[in-house]
Design a protein around this motif. Structure first.
Motif, short mmCIF file in Angstrom:
data_model
loop_
_atom_site.label_atom_id
_atom_site.label_comp_id
_atom_site.label_asym_id
_atom_site.label_seq_id
_atom_site.Cartn_x
_atom_site.Cartn_y
_atom_site.Cartn_z
N ARG A 126 0.84 -1.21 0.00
CA ARG A 126 0.00 0.00 0.00
C ARG A 126 0.87 1.25 0.00
O ARG A 126 0.57 2.22 -0.71
CB ARG A 126 -0.92 0.00 1.22
CG ARG A 126 -1.99 -1.08 1.20
CD ARG A 126 -2.98 -0.91 2.34
NE ARG A 126 -3.84 -2.08 2.47
CZ ARG A 126 -3.62 -3.06 3.33
NH1 ARG A 126 -2.59 -3.01 4.15
NH2 ARG A 126 -4.44 -4.09 3.39
N ASN A 127 1.93 1.21 0.83
CA ASN A 127 2.82 2.38 0.90
C ASN A 127 3.49 2.64 -0.44
O ASN A 127 3.63 3.80 -0.86
CB ASN A 127 3.88 2.17 1.98
CG ASN A 127 3.30 2.19 3.38
OD1 ASN A 127 2.25 2.79 3.61
ND2 ASN A 127 3.96 1.55 4.32
N ASN A 162 0.85 3.94 -2.98
CA ASN A 162 0.34 5.27 -2.65
C ASN A 162 1.42 6.34 -2.62
O ASN A 162 1.11 7.53 -2.49
CB ASN A 162 -0.38 5.24 -1.29
CG ASN A 162 -1.64 4.40 -1.32
OD1 ASN A 162 -2.30 4.32 -2.35
ND2 ASN A 162 -1.97 3.77 -0.20
N ASP A 192 3.56 8.87 -4.05
CA ASP A 192 3.67 9.62 -5.30
C ASP A 192 4.94 10.47 -5.33
O ASP A 192 5.05 11.43 -6.08
CB ASP A 192 2.44 10.52 -5.49
CG ASP A 192 2.29 11.54 -4.36
OD1 ASP A 192 3.15 11.56 -3.45
OD2 ASP A 192 1.31 12.31 -4.38
#
Length: 296
Positions: free
Chosen positions: A79-80, A83, A85
């Motif tokens: 997830r890290n 996510n 950017d």
């Protein structure tokens, strides 16, 4: 394998009770029981011993828990990564020794906060041993600790070499021998502090047994009590310089073999490095020479 069943299993294992896990997760107890039974059927093994106090893991349950913890760590990391950017933002948890936080970090942390206001920076202070475990257990993204640190899962950057000095109240006569503190109380941080370990190593080497050891949770507490004549301590010179100049305490040099210790910044080798941590380490590296001159 059902991830929800694994999450239920992990909660029951940590809380030691299906009913407590159900309340914590806000699910019906029957749902958790059914999921655990489903998992046991799928794996063809018993995961928990049931007793009147709740549950405890079987040997196979302990094995599954270790894998379950790794599975959810990896999912969090995915997830890290997805996510991220490449904009520094979100939580960044840094550990530090109390002394380093008091003297070495304010300038660096202030600059980082100004440049990256979207990062939710948290500083947690504690002894070196606690900080090392915090990084290893994924509770801290990185930490400032006293070296040397040798662990296969950790990497580090050397920040600075500290000089440790013995500090006494301002009325104390210059020390001609360590034997003169034989009957004094020594004031230290709790177990796990590298400066305390170095102090005790030096005393043991010299065959000196302190009259009493008193533990403190804060740097201000130690310095205040040294100043009041309660006892003596071993601290970095950079930490006590101001108090020496204010004539609150006196510092005494100690042998080099015990008086030099490196401050390191450690972080895990295997964990995905977030943009926030990468920028923090880059700023630390860029500022190191400048900061070292200011700290020397």
């Amino acid at each position: 394998m059902d991830l929800q069943a694994l999450r239920f299993f992990q909660a029951v294992a940590e809380l030691g009770s299906i009913s407590r896990a159900a309340r914590e997760l806000n699910y019906a107890q029957s749902n958790l029981t059914a999921k655990i039974q489903q998992l046991e059927t799928e794996l063809q093994t018993t995961l928990f011993y049931r007793h009147n106090r709740g549950t405890s893991l079987t040997d196979k349950g302990k094995v599954l828990l270790s894998y379950t913890d790794e599975i959810f760590k990896l999912l969090d990391e995915v997830r890290n990564v997805i996510n991220d950017d490449q904009t520094p933002k979100g939580p960044l948890v840094i550990g530090s020794m109390e002394t380093t936080a008091a003297v070495r970090l304010p300038i660096l942390l202030s600059k980082f906060h100004r440049e990256y206001p979207a990062v939710d920076l948290t500083l947690k202070t504690g002894p070196t041993e606690q900080n090392v475990q915090g990084v290893l257990q994924y509770e801290l993204d990185g930490a400032f600790v006293a070296g040397p640190i040798e662990h296969p899962d950790l990497t580090h950057k050397t920040v600075i070499e500290e000089e440790l000095v013995l500090v006494t109240d301002s009325f104390h006569q210059p020390l001609s021998s360590i034997k003169e503190i034989q009957n004094r109380t020594i004031l230290v941080f709790r177990n796990g502090c590298s400066y305390r370990a170095r102090f005790e190593e030096w005393l043991h080497h010299e065959g000196v047994i302190p009259e009493k050891i008193m533990e403190f949770g804060t740097l201000d507490g130690i310095i205040g009590c040294v100043s009041a004549g309660l006892g003596i301590s071993l601290l970095p010179r950079s930490v006590v310089d101001k108090h020496v100049k204010d004539d609150l305490i006196i510092q005494h040099s100690i042998p080099n073999q015990f008086g030099k210790v490196k401050t390191l910044f450690i972080y895990r080798k295997d964990k995905y490095m977030s943009t926030s941590l990468r920028e923090f380490i880059e700023m630390l590296s860029n500022e190191m020479a400048l900061v070292n001159n200011a700290w020397s």
